[in-house]
Design an enzyme around this catalytic site. Structure first.
Site, PDB file in Angstrom:
ATOM      1  N   ARG A 231       1.861  -3.299  -3.644  1.00  0.00           N
ATOM      2  CA  ARG A 231       2.448  -2.516  -2.563  1.00  0.00           C
ATOM      3  C   ARG A 231       3.841  -3.040  -2.255  1.00  0.00           C
ATOM      4  O   ARG A 231       4.091  -4.244  -2.230  1.00  0.00           O
ATOM      5  CB  ARG A 231       1.590  -2.595  -1.282  1.00  0.00           C
ATOM      6  CG  ARG A 231       0.367  -1.699  -1.303  1.00  0.00           C
ATOM      7  CD  ARG A 231       0.769  -0.234  -1.171  1.00  0.00           C
ATOM      8  NE  ARG A 231      -0.368   0.676  -1.197  1.00  0.00           N
ATOM      9  CZ  ARG A 231      -0.824   1.287  -2.276  1.00  0.00           C
ATOM     10  NH1 ARG A 231      -0.266   1.046  -3.460  1.00  0.00           N
ATOM     11  NH2 ARG A 231      -1.833   2.129  -2.208  1.00  0.00           N
ATOM     12  N   GLU A 260      10.503   4.080  -0.752  1.00  0.00           N
ATOM     13  CA  GLU A 260      10.366   4.830  -1.991  1.00  0.00           C
ATOM     14  C   GLU A 260      10.831   6.275  -1.805  1.00  0.00           C
ATOM     15  O   GLU A 260      10.386   6.935  -0.862  1.00  0.00           O
ATOM     16  CB  GLU A 260       8.908   4.788  -2.461  1.00  0.00           C
ATOM     17  CG  GLU A 260       8.456   3.378  -2.818  1.00  0.00           C
ATOM     18  CD  GLU A 260       7.031   3.311  -3.360  1.00  0.00           C
ATOM     19  OE1 GLU A 260       6.345   4.355  -3.366  1.00  0.00           O
ATOM     20  OE2 GLU A 260       6.607   2.226  -3.778  1.00  0.00           O
ATOM     21  N   HIS A 278       6.523   3.796  -9.152  1.00  0.00           N
ATOM     22  CA  HIS A 278       5.164   3.786  -8.602  1.00  0.00           C
ATOM     23  C   HIS A 278       4.210   4.574  -9.510  1.00  0.00           C
ATOM     24  O   HIS A 278       3.481   5.467  -9.056  1.00  0.00           O
ATOM     25  CB  HIS A 278       5.153   4.367  -7.191  1.00  0.00           C
ATOM     26  CG  HIS A 278       4.013   3.857  -6.353  1.00  0.00           C
ATOM     27  ND1 HIS A 278       4.103   3.693  -4.994  1.00  0.00           N
ATOM     28  CD2 HIS A 278       2.753   3.470  -6.682  1.00  0.00           C
ATOM     29  CE1 HIS A 278       2.951   3.238  -4.520  1.00  0.00           C
ATOM     30  NE2 HIS A 278       2.117   3.099  -5.535  1.00  0.00           N
TER      31      HIS A 278
END
Length: 525
Positions: A231, A260, A278
């Site tokens: 994370r 992000e 990701h």
């Protein structure tokens, strides 16, 4: 079919197929927040990935909702607290991405050690800079793994094929597991100082936020790599930039970021970092497995079975369940007994697990069962295993759990003490072929908690038991069984009677009026 499932984000067709035989499935992969708020009231379950946000507002607009399923691991887009308060299960599919994320971690490890990403870019620009891309072998290097859950364990397994030795930091790993995996457990500081490659596999919490910052980078080897596929926010990215730009460490691989996408991050300008958007969990196999897993979890709930991936209630392994399951009925009976004997508001519940039960860390399920039985009769809102502790807390009820080795000669014993506005009640129970109460308010008894029971507290003197029995007979009620418990001759005693008919309030009142009777209460179990 009376169950309806809303699929709000794109999932693999295999998951949809699993649900089609048990529920009406509605797919809307572009549903907006406003549309979701309007239709959610009609659904029993919702499946999301990362796009759709299941907020408190959405949860409170859905009185039928029983399950929120995340077809993946992280539940950042679900208000778990709001779901818990409403008794809505939040389930995910943690096992679906274990191999996928572990493989991506190894990919970043190789890309860094052999400078694959920048070498690829160089060749595509028409260059041939062989001397610039001198790499290192992973063989013989020390891998440091922070977090030894499903993914961390898979990374360890794969690293062995590269001849790496492994040290791990995880406060919850057992010696047995460490031995089986062939890893050495160390503290975090030692791991940071000794690792040639450090990889992170823990959730983002208040404790792990910026776990790796300037102080930790100062401890790392100058030739070390750091990888994060867990994370964003666990690594302080400003401090990481400083460490990379000054060559304090050799390189980094990130699949996750504090923001992000990381549009304005200075990390984008460095050539000793490998960045991916990701995608560590993004394989067709992982997405297929996630969809199937959450679909099967929903099916279990609709069939009245217990799902295993509920993140807002305790989940038991098979061994633990087999040991504590016999106590479920005992716990339910104790809870019903407590609420029927409470006078005024309940203020406190203390539960103590003794003997074999004290050895298990997950007795929380038993505590939740007691709360469910105690709270449901007195509240309008439904109380279940998911929201039981949250409802108790919101009602100001103090709930404490304790453990002790002494089970008074029994294999296991459960003691429950309740404090209310006007009285205190204490029960101790066991399971020996069937549930039994062995102590009421400190008085030893041997009672099977079933049917209608009348409990009387009185002075232990000749004639008192007879007077109580006569009064019961006058009301046309037959006594099936009787148990008497006392601490000392002539002192206070308790009598437990199993009767064949309903006990009217007038009988309770008449018994209380008898000389030497201090209290009487009826319970229906």
């Amino acid at each position: 079919m009376d169950k309806k499932v809303l699929i709000a984000d794109q999932i693999n067709e295999k998951g949809i197929d699993e649900l089609s035989g048990i529920a009406e499935v509605v797919s809307n992969f572009t549903i907006t927040k406003e549309e979701l708020l309007d239709v959610i009231k009609d659904f029993d379950a919702i499946i999301v990935r990362s796009r759709t946000k299941v907020t408190r507002e959405v949860i409170e607009a859905s009185p039928k909702l029983k399950i929120i399923a995340r077809a993946g691991v992280g539940v950042d887009n679900v208000d778990v607290q709001a779901a818990t308060e409403r008794g809505v299960m939040v389930i995910n599919a943690p096992e679906s991405t274990s191999i996928t994320v572990a493989e991506h971690t190894m990919g970043l490890m190789l890309a860094l050690s052999r400078k694959i990403a920048i070498a690829d870019s160089s060749v595509k620009q028409g260059k041939w800079e062989k001397s610039r891309f001198m790499g290192i072998e992973l063989n013989g290097k020390t891998l440091g793994v922070i977090g030894m859950g499903r993914i961390g364990s898979q990374v360890v397994t794969r690293s062995k094929a590269f001849g790496m030795s492994t040290i791990v930091y995880d406060p919850y790993i057992t010696k047995k597991t460490a031995l089986e995996l062939g890893v050495t457990v160390v503290d975090l500081e030692t791991l940071i100082k000794k690792s040639d490659v450090m990889t992170i596999h823990v959730p983002l919490t208040n404790e792990t936020k910026h776990l790796i910052s300037k102080e930790q980078f100062e401890m790392m080897k100058e030739n070390a790599f750091i990888i994060n596929c867990a994370r964003g926010g666990i690594i302080n990215e400003d401090d990481l930039f400083e460490a990379l730009s000054t060559n304090k460490i050799r390189g980094a691989g990130l699949d996750v970021f504090e923001n992000e996408p990381p549009k304005d991050s200075p990390l984008l300008g460095l050539d000793n970092i490998v960045l991916t958007p990701h995608i560590a969990a993004s394989t067709s196999e992982a997405q297929r497995d996630a969809a199937i897993i959450v679909a099967n979890e929903i099916k279990k709930v609709f069939k009245g079975q217990s799902p295993k991936n509920v993140i807002n209630m305790p989940v038991l392994d098979t061994e633990t369940l087999s040991i504590i399951k016999p106590y479920f009925e005992l716990i339910e009976k104790i809870g019903r007994f407590m609420i029927q004997t409470a006078k005024g508001n309940i203020n406190e519940l203390n539960i103590t697990y003794c003997g074999e039960l004290s050895e298990f860390p997950k007795n929380d399920i038993l505590t939740r069962m007691i709360l469910q039985e105690v709270l449901n009769p007195i509240l309008n809102e439904p109380v279940n295993l998911v929201n039981a502790t949250s409802v108790a807390e919101n009602r100001g009820i103090i709930v404490t759990e304790g453990k002790r080795c002494d089970a008074k000669g029994f294999k296991s014993l459960i003691k429950v003490e309740m404090k209310s506005d006007e009285n205190d009640v204490s029960l101790e129970g066991i399971f020996a072929q069937k549930p039994k109460i062995v102590m009421i308010n400190g008085y030893p008894v041997d009672v099977e908690p079933e049917g209608t029971m009348l409990i009387c507290k009185y002075k232990d003197k000749p004639g008192t038991i007879g007077a109580i029995g006569t009064k019961i007979g006058e009301h046309g009620i037959n006594i099936a069984k009787m148990q008497v418990g006392r601490k000392e001759l002539g002192g206070e005693a308790v009598m437990v009677l199993k009767v064949d008919q309903h006990v009217p309030k007038i009988l309770i009142s008449d018994i209380k009026k008898l000389e030497d009777v201090h209290d009487a209460v009826a319970v229906n179990l």
